[in-house]
Motif scaffolding. Sequence first.
Motif, short mmCIF file in Angstrom:
data_model
loop_
_atom_site.label_atom_id
_atom_site.label_comp_id
_atom_site.label_asym_id
_atom_site.label_seq_id
_atom_site.Cartn_x
_atom_site.Cartn_y
_atom_site.Cartn_z
N ALA A 53 0.83 -1.20 0.00
CA ALA A 53 0.00 0.00 0.00
C ALA A 53 0.87 1.25 0.00
O ALA A 53 0.58 2.22 -0.72
CB ALA A 53 -0.93 -0.01 1.21
N ALA A 54 1.93 1.25 0.79
CA ALA A 54 2.82 2.41 0.87
C ALA A 54 3.42 2.75 -0.49
O ALA A 54 3.60 3.92 -0.82
CB ALA A 54 3.92 2.15 1.89
N ARG A 55 3.70 1.72 -1.28
CA ARG A 55 4.26 1.94 -2.62
C ARG A 55 3.24 2.63 -3.53
O ARG A 55 3.59 3.42 -4.40
CB ARG A 55 4.70 0.61 -3.24
CG ARG A 55 5.28 0.74 -4.65
CD ARG A 55 5.75 -0.58 -5.20
NE ARG A 55 4.76 -1.63 -5.27
CZ ARG A 55 3.85 -1.76 -6.25
NH1 ARG A 55 3.80 -0.89 -7.23
NH2 ARG A 55 3.00 -2.77 -6.24
N LEU A 56 1.96 2.36 -3.31
CA LEU A 56 0.91 2.87 -4.19
C LEU A 56 0.28 4.19 -3.73
O LEU A 56 -0.30 4.91 -4.53
CB LEU A 56 -0.20 1.82 -4.32
CG LEU A 56 0.23 0.48 -4.91
CD1 LEU A 56 -0.84 -0.57 -4.70
CD2 LEU A 56 0.57 0.64 -6.38
N LEU A 57 0.38 4.47 -2.44
CA LEU A 57 -0.25 5.67 -1.89
C LEU A 57 0.67 6.89 -2.04
O LEU A 57 1.87 6.74 -2.26
CB LEU A 57 -0.60 5.44 -0.42
CG LEU A 57 -1.72 4.43 -0.19
CD1 LEU A 57 -1.77 4.00 1.27
CD2 LEU A 57 -3.06 5.02 -0.63
N PRO A 58 0.09 8.08 -1.91
CA PRO A 58 0.92 9.29 -2.02
C PRO A 58 2.03 9.31 -0.97
O PRO A 58 1.86 8.76 0.13
CB PRO A 58 -0.08 10.43 -1.75
CG PRO A 58 -1.42 9.86 -2.04
CD PRO A 58 -1.33 8.40 -1.71
N PRO A 59 3.16 9.94 -1.29
CA PRO A 59 4.24 10.05 -0.32
C PRO A 59 3.73 10.72 0.96
O PRO A 59 2.84 11.56 0.92
CB PRO A 59 5.28 10.94 -1.01
CG PRO A 59 4.94 10.89 -2.46
CD PRO A 59 3.47 10.61 -2.55
N HIS A 60 4.29 10.35 2.07
CA HIS A 60 3.97 10.92 3.38
C HIS A 60 2.60 10.51 3.92
O HIS A 60 2.15 11.06 4.90
CB HIS A 60 4.10 12.45 3.38
CG HIS A 60 5.41 12.92 2.83
ND1 HIS A 60 6.62 12.62 3.44
CD2 HIS A 60 5.72 13.63 1.72
CE1 HIS A 60 7.60 13.15 2.73
NE2 HIS A 60 7.09 13.75 1.68
#
Length: 157
Positions: free
Chosen positions: A128-135
């Motif tokens: 999910a972190a790879r796909l979601l906006p930074p921060h």
Amino acid sequence: MIDRTIAVIGGTGDQGFGLALRFAKSGENVIIGSRQQQKGEEAARKAHEILGSNVTVTGMENAKAAAAADIIIMSVPFAAHIDMIKSVVDNVKPDDVFVDVVVPLSTAVGGGASTTLGVWEGSAAQQAARLLPPHTKIASAFHSVVAESLQDLKPEY
């Protein structure tokens, strides 16, 4: 109480609905997200039947639910994980909290429910972190909570 809204993406499934019930029962504003607006609304009506009219539960299509929320809980089968994140990613705001409850079970590829799959990123939350906006603030939680237990609202003594 803090004024916030929790959207449960996949809230019509067993675990997602159980989480929605628990959060609503504790006084949170809850949106039950679904791929279909009508299914989300039906689940919200069911939650009101179970909990009464004093709770704040609504049903929406997933992207609208994510846009209206401060906390987004992803509760979908692993096979749908990437597609569901992509369907809401444009609605994730910088201050939102994204809670991933997805477990990469081998049922996603025809295996059994007692084994997990290796995920390239390490876990569903890292995917999910790879796909979601930074921060984006991301948490991984509720992996070992049984859906039936979440929906059993009888008090324990």
